[in-house]
Enzyme design. Structure first.
Site: not given
Length: 328
Positions: A31-33, A35, A37-39, A54, A148
Protein backbone atom coordinates in the site's frame (compact mmCIF):
# COMPACT_ATOMS: atom_id res chain seq x y z
CA UNK A 1 21.18 -1.58 14.53
CA UNK A 2 21.69 0.31 17.77
CA UNK A 3 19.41 0.50 20.82
CA UNK A 4 18.70 -3.21 20.81
CA UNK A 5 16.13 -2.93 23.59
CA UNK A 6 13.76 -1.23 21.19
CA UNK A 7 13.28 -4.24 18.92
CA UNK A 8 12.27 -7.85 19.31
CA UNK A 9 14.76 -10.28 17.78
CA UNK A 10 13.36 -12.42 14.97
CA UNK A 11 14.48 -15.77 13.61
CA UNK A 12 16.77 -15.56 10.59
CA UNK A 13 14.88 -16.22 7.34
CA UNK A 14 15.17 -15.18 3.72
CA UNK A 15 11.45 -14.85 3.07
CA UNK A 16 9.78 -12.10 5.07
CA UNK A 17 6.34 -13.58 4.42
CA UNK A 18 7.47 -16.74 6.24
CA UNK A 19 8.84 -14.70 9.12
CA UNK A 20 5.63 -12.71 9.39
CA UNK A 21 3.65 -15.94 9.36
CA UNK A 22 5.65 -17.11 12.38
CA UNK A 23 4.50 -14.03 14.29
CA UNK A 24 0.90 -14.42 13.15
CA UNK A 25 0.80 -11.83 10.37
CA UNK A 26 -0.57 -12.77 6.93
CA UNK A 27 0.99 -10.18 4.62
CA UNK A 28 -1.22 -8.88 1.81
CA UNK A 29 -0.90 -6.21 -0.86
CA UNK A 30 1.59 -3.35 -0.86
CA UNK A 31 0.00 0.00 0.00
CA UNK A 32 3.06 2.26 -0.02
CA UNK A 33 6.69 2.46 -1.06
CA UNK A 34 9.65 4.44 0.24
CA UNK A 35 13.39 4.75 -0.25
CA UNK A 36 14.22 1.93 2.16
CA UNK A 37 11.26 -0.40 1.87
CA UNK A 38 7.50 -0.80 1.53
CA UNK A 39 4.30 -0.86 3.58
CA UNK A 40 1.88 -3.76 3.33
CA UNK A 41 -1.56 -4.62 4.60
CA UNK A 42 -1.53 -7.65 6.89
CA UNK A 43 -4.02 -9.70 8.86
CA UNK A 44 -3.02 -10.40 12.46
CA UNK A 45 -4.45 -13.86 13.05
CA UNK A 46 -4.08 -13.82 16.84
CA UNK A 47 -6.44 -10.87 17.28
CA UNK A 48 -8.21 -11.08 13.91
CA UNK A 49 -7.51 -7.46 12.93
CA UNK A 50 -5.97 -5.76 9.92
CA UNK A 51 -2.68 -3.92 10.48
CA UNK A 52 0.01 -2.22 8.41
CA UNK A 53 3.52 -3.68 8.23
CA UNK A 54 6.38 -1.35 7.32
CA UNK A 55 9.26 -3.51 6.05
CA UNK A 56 12.65 -1.80 5.91
CA UNK A 57 15.57 -3.32 4.05
CA UNK A 58 18.86 -3.00 5.92
CA UNK A 59 20.72 -3.26 2.60
CA UNK A 60 18.91 -0.24 1.16
CA UNK A 61 18.89 1.88 4.32
CA UNK A 62 21.81 4.11 5.25
CA UNK A 63 23.76 3.54 8.45
CA UNK A 64 22.60 6.94 9.68
CA UNK A 65 18.98 5.93 9.23
CA UNK A 66 19.40 2.50 10.86
CA UNK A 67 21.46 3.71 13.81
CA UNK A 68 19.90 7.12 14.47
CA UNK A 69 16.58 7.90 12.85
CA UNK A 70 14.91 4.48 12.95
CA UNK A 71 15.56 3.84 16.69
CA UNK A 72 14.41 7.39 17.41
CA UNK A 73 11.23 6.85 15.36
CA UNK A 74 10.39 3.67 17.28
CA UNK A 75 11.18 5.21 20.66
CA UNK A 76 8.94 8.19 19.92
CA UNK A 77 6.05 6.09 18.63
CA UNK A 78 6.16 3.78 21.64
CA UNK A 79 5.19 6.63 24.00
CA UNK A 80 2.40 8.06 21.83
CA UNK A 81 -1.29 7.21 22.15
CA UNK A 82 -3.73 9.60 20.52
CA UNK A 83 -6.82 9.20 18.35
CA UNK A 84 -5.33 11.31 15.54
CA UNK A 85 -1.93 9.59 15.45
CA UNK A 86 -1.19 6.24 13.82
CA UNK A 87 -0.69 3.71 16.62
CA UNK A 88 2.53 1.71 16.94
CA UNK A 89 2.14 -1.94 17.97
CA UNK A 90 5.57 -3.57 17.82
CA UNK A 91 8.89 -3.76 15.96
CA UNK A 92 10.71 -6.93 14.93
CA UNK A 93 14.27 -7.18 13.63
CA UNK A 94 15.82 -9.92 11.50
CA UNK A 95 19.31 -10.07 10.03
CA UNK A 96 18.21 -8.32 6.84
CA UNK A 97 15.07 -6.34 7.66
CA UNK A 98 13.18 -4.36 10.29
CA UNK A 99 9.41 -4.83 10.54
CA UNK A 100 7.26 -2.14 12.16
CA UNK A 101 3.67 -3.14 12.92
CA UNK A 102 1.28 -0.18 12.84
CA UNK A 103 -2.38 0.69 12.88
CA UNK A 104 -3.86 0.42 9.37
CA UNK A 105 -5.54 3.52 7.97
CA UNK A 106 -7.89 2.20 5.30
CA UNK A 107 -8.90 5.48 3.66
CA UNK A 108 -5.68 6.35 1.85
CA UNK A 109 -4.07 9.74 2.45
CA UNK A 110 -5.16 13.36 2.14
CA UNK A 111 -2.91 14.03 -0.87
CA UNK A 112 -4.65 11.25 -2.81
CA UNK A 113 -8.00 12.75 -1.82
CA UNK A 114 -7.00 16.21 -3.10
CA UNK A 115 -5.63 14.76 -6.34
CA UNK A 116 -8.91 12.92 -6.91
CA UNK A 117 -11.49 15.48 -5.78
CA UNK A 118 -9.73 18.86 -5.76
CA UNK A 119 -10.05 21.51 -3.06
CA UNK A 120 -11.92 20.63 0.13
CA UNK A 121 -15.02 22.45 1.22
CA UNK A 122 -14.17 24.68 4.15
CA UNK A 123 -16.09 22.46 6.63
CA UNK A 124 -14.11 19.39 5.50
CA UNK A 125 -10.83 21.33 5.58
CA UNK A 126 -11.81 22.52 9.06
CA UNK A 127 -12.50 18.98 10.22
CA UNK A 128 -9.20 17.60 8.97
CA UNK A 129 -7.14 20.60 10.05
CA UNK A 130 -8.64 20.67 13.55
CA UNK A 131 -7.83 16.96 13.91
CA UNK A 132 -4.27 17.66 12.75
CA UNK A 133 -4.10 20.50 15.29
CA UNK A 134 -5.20 18.23 18.14
CA UNK A 135 -2.59 15.63 17.19
CA UNK A 136 0.23 18.17 16.98
CA UNK A 137 -0.85 19.85 20.23
CA UNK A 138 -0.53 16.44 21.88
CA UNK A 139 2.97 15.97 20.43
CA UNK A 140 4.20 19.46 21.30
CA UNK A 141 2.83 19.21 24.85
CA UNK A 142 5.10 16.17 25.24
CA UNK A 143 8.11 18.11 23.84
CA UNK A 144 7.98 16.01 20.66
CA UNK A 145 8.24 17.50 17.17
CA UNK A 146 7.24 15.77 13.93
CA UNK A 147 9.43 17.66 11.39
CA UNK A 148 7.91 16.02 8.29
CA UNK A 149 4.30 17.16 8.15
CA UNK A 150 2.81 16.97 4.66
CA UNK A 151 -0.40 15.85 2.99
CA UNK A 152 0.84 12.35 2.20
CA UNK A 153 1.65 11.82 5.89
CA UNK A 154 -1.95 12.56 6.85
CA UNK A 155 -3.70 9.22 6.48
CA UNK A 156 -7.46 8.69 6.67
CA UNK A 157 -9.29 5.96 8.55
CA UNK A 158 -12.49 4.38 7.22
CA UNK A 159 -14.52 7.24 8.73
CA UNK A 160 -12.25 9.81 7.01
CA UNK A 161 -10.64 10.98 10.22
CA UNK A 162 -7.02 12.12 10.07
CA UNK A 163 -4.23 9.88 11.34
CA UNK A 164 -0.81 11.55 11.46
CA UNK A 165 1.87 9.12 10.28
CA UNK A 166 5.56 8.73 9.44
CA UNK A 167 7.60 9.68 12.51
CA UNK A 168 10.94 9.06 10.79
CA UNK A 169 12.17 12.59 11.55
CA UNK A 170 10.32 13.02 14.84
CA UNK A 171 12.30 13.61 18.00
CA UNK A 172 11.93 14.29 21.68
CA UNK A 173 13.40 17.72 22.21
CA UNK A 174 16.10 17.61 24.90
CA UNK A 175 16.30 19.79 27.98
CA UNK A 176 19.46 21.00 29.69
CA UNK A 177 17.76 21.12 33.09
CA UNK A 178 18.63 18.59 35.82
CA UNK A 179 16.30 15.67 36.42
CA UNK A 180 15.27 17.13 39.79
CA UNK A 181 13.43 20.03 38.14
CA UNK A 182 9.66 19.86 37.78
CA UNK A 183 8.44 18.33 34.49
CA UNK A 184 6.96 21.63 33.32
CA UNK A 185 10.23 23.47 34.01
CA UNK A 186 12.22 20.86 32.12
CA UNK A 187 9.73 20.94 29.24
CA UNK A 188 9.90 24.68 28.79
CA UNK A 189 13.53 24.49 27.72
CA UNK A 190 12.42 22.84 24.50
CA UNK A 191 11.18 26.26 23.38
CA UNK A 192 14.80 27.49 23.43
CA UNK A 193 15.93 24.53 21.36
CA UNK A 194 17.12 24.80 17.75
CA UNK A 195 17.55 21.90 15.31
CA UNK A 196 20.01 21.69 12.46
CA UNK A 197 18.83 18.48 10.77
CA UNK A 198 17.11 19.70 7.62
CA UNK A 199 14.12 17.38 7.44
CA UNK A 200 11.10 16.96 5.24
CA UNK A 201 10.09 18.16 1.78
CA UNK A 202 11.10 21.56 0.38
CA UNK A 203 7.46 22.41 -0.43
CA UNK A 204 6.56 22.22 3.29
CA UNK A 205 9.85 23.56 4.70
CA UNK A 206 10.02 26.86 6.57
CA UNK A 207 12.36 29.61 5.29
CA UNK A 208 14.91 28.91 8.04
CA UNK A 209 15.38 25.36 6.77
CA UNK A 210 15.59 26.50 3.15
CA UNK A 211 18.34 28.95 4.13
CA UNK A 212 20.27 26.24 6.01
CA UNK A 213 19.94 27.95 9.39
CA UNK A 214 19.35 26.33 12.79
CA UNK A 215 15.59 26.42 13.33
CA UNK A 216 12.94 26.03 16.01
CA UNK A 217 11.37 22.63 15.22
CA UNK A 218 8.07 23.52 16.90
CA UNK A 219 7.70 26.50 14.57
CA UNK A 220 8.79 24.45 11.56
CA UNK A 221 5.84 22.15 12.32
CA UNK A 222 3.39 25.06 12.39
CA UNK A 223 4.78 26.42 9.09
CA UNK A 224 4.13 23.00 7.52
CA UNK A 225 0.61 23.12 8.96
CA UNK A 226 0.09 26.42 7.15
CA UNK A 227 1.15 24.84 3.85
CA UNK A 228 -1.25 21.96 4.53
CA UNK A 229 -4.25 24.19 5.28
CA UNK A 230 -3.59 26.35 2.21
CA UNK A 231 -3.44 23.25 0.01
CA UNK A 232 -6.62 21.81 1.51
CA UNK A 233 -8.68 24.87 0.53
CA UNK A 234 -6.90 25.76 -2.74
CA UNK A 235 -5.84 22.30 -4.07
CA UNK A 236 -2.31 23.38 -4.89
CA UNK A 237 0.77 24.29 -2.87
CA UNK A 238 1.27 27.93 -1.86
CA UNK A 239 4.85 28.04 -3.21
CA UNK A 240 6.60 26.75 -6.33
CA UNK A 241 9.07 24.12 -5.13
CA UNK A 242 10.56 23.30 -8.55
CA UNK A 243 13.35 25.85 -8.06
CA UNK A 244 14.98 26.34 -4.66
CA UNK A 245 15.98 29.99 -5.21
CA UNK A 246 12.47 30.86 -6.37
CA UNK A 247 10.97 28.94 -3.46
CA UNK A 248 13.13 30.84 -0.98
CA UNK A 249 12.08 34.19 -2.51
CA UNK A 250 8.41 33.25 -2.41
CA UNK A 251 8.51 32.17 1.24
CA UNK A 252 9.81 35.62 2.20
CA UNK A 253 6.63 37.26 0.88
CA UNK A 254 3.05 37.18 2.12
CA UNK A 255 1.20 34.31 0.51
CA UNK A 256 -1.61 35.20 -1.92
CA UNK A 257 -4.92 33.43 -2.54
CA UNK A 258 -6.47 32.71 -5.96
CA UNK A 259 -9.56 34.79 -6.74
CA UNK A 260 -11.54 31.80 -8.01
CA UNK A 261 -11.68 30.11 -4.57
CA UNK A 262 -14.17 31.16 -1.91
CA UNK A 263 -12.21 31.12 1.33
CA UNK A 264 -13.38 32.82 4.50
CA UNK A 265 -11.31 35.67 5.87
CA UNK A 266 -10.92 33.76 9.16
CA UNK A 267 -9.31 30.86 7.31
CA UNK A 268 -7.04 33.18 5.32
CA UNK A 269 -5.96 34.97 8.49
CA UNK A 270 -4.97 31.69 10.13
CA UNK A 271 -2.93 30.63 7.10
CA UNK A 272 -1.15 34.00 7.10
CA UNK A 273 -0.32 33.61 10.80
CA UNK A 274 1.36 30.27 10.12
CA UNK A 275 3.16 31.24 6.90
CA UNK A 276 5.22 34.11 8.28
CA UNK A 277 8.70 34.63 9.66
CA UNK A 278 9.60 32.63 12.75
CA UNK A 279 9.56 35.54 15.21
CA UNK A 280 5.89 36.23 14.38
CA UNK A 281 4.73 32.73 13.45
CA UNK A 282 1.77 31.12 15.21
CA UNK A 283 2.58 28.44 17.76
CA UNK A 284 0.40 25.36 18.17
CA UNK A 285 -1.18 27.08 21.19
CA UNK A 286 -2.15 30.05 19.00
CA UNK A 287 -3.59 27.71 16.39
CA UNK A 288 -5.62 25.59 18.79
CA UNK A 289 -7.22 28.75 20.21
CA UNK A 290 -7.90 30.32 16.80
CA UNK A 291 -11.55 31.22 16.15
CA UNK A 292 -11.65 29.38 12.80
CA UNK A 293 -10.23 26.17 14.30
CA UNK A 294 -12.60 26.35 17.27
CA UNK A 295 -15.59 26.16 14.92
CA UNK A 296 -14.55 22.68 13.82
CA UNK A 297 -12.76 21.30 16.86
CA UNK A 298 -14.41 18.04 17.99
CA UNK A 299 -13.21 18.54 21.57
CA UNK A 300 -11.15 20.96 23.63
CA UNK A 301 -7.77 19.43 24.56
CA UNK A 302 -7.75 21.01 28.01
CA UNK A 303 -4.84 18.92 29.32
CA UNK A 304 -2.59 19.81 26.36
CA UNK A 305 -3.63 23.47 26.53
CA UNK A 306 -2.73 23.66 30.23
CA UNK A 307 0.68 22.10 29.56
CA UNK A 308 1.38 24.37 26.59
CA UNK A 309 0.28 27.49 28.48
CA UNK A 310 2.53 26.58 31.41
CA UNK A 311 5.44 25.97 29.06
CA UNK A 312 4.90 29.30 27.30
CA UNK A 313 4.57 31.19 30.57
CA UNK A 314 7.77 29.71 31.97
CA UNK A 315 9.56 30.27 28.69
CA UNK A 316 8.60 33.94 28.59
CA UNK A 317 9.76 34.34 32.20
CA UNK A 318 13.10 32.58 31.85
CA UNK A 319 14.15 32.97 28.22
CA UNK A 320 16.51 35.89 28.96
CA UNK A 321 18.57 33.61 31.21
CA UNK A 322 18.72 30.62 28.86
CA UNK A 323 21.19 29.80 26.12
CA UNK A 324 20.04 28.20 22.90
CA UNK A 325 20.58 24.47 22.49
CA UNK A 326 21.39 23.25 18.99
CA UNK A 327 21.08 19.57 18.14
CA UNK A 328 20.35 17.41 15.13
Amino acid sequence: MGKGDVLEAAPTTTAYHSLMDEYGYEVGKAIGHGSYGSVYEAFYTKQKVMVAVKIISKKKASDDYLNKFLPREIQVMKVLRHKYLINFYRAIESTSRVYIILELAQGGDVLEWIQRYGACSEPLAGKWFSQLTLGIAYLHSKSIVHRDLKLENLLLDKWENVKISDFGFAKMVPSNQPVGCSPSYRQVNCFSHLSQTYCGSFAYACPEILRGLPYNPFLSDTWSMGVILYTLVVAHLPFDDTNLKKLLRETQKEVTFPANHTISQECKNLILQMLRQATKRATILDIIKDSWVLKFQPEQPTHEIRLLEAMCQLHNTTKQHQSLQITT
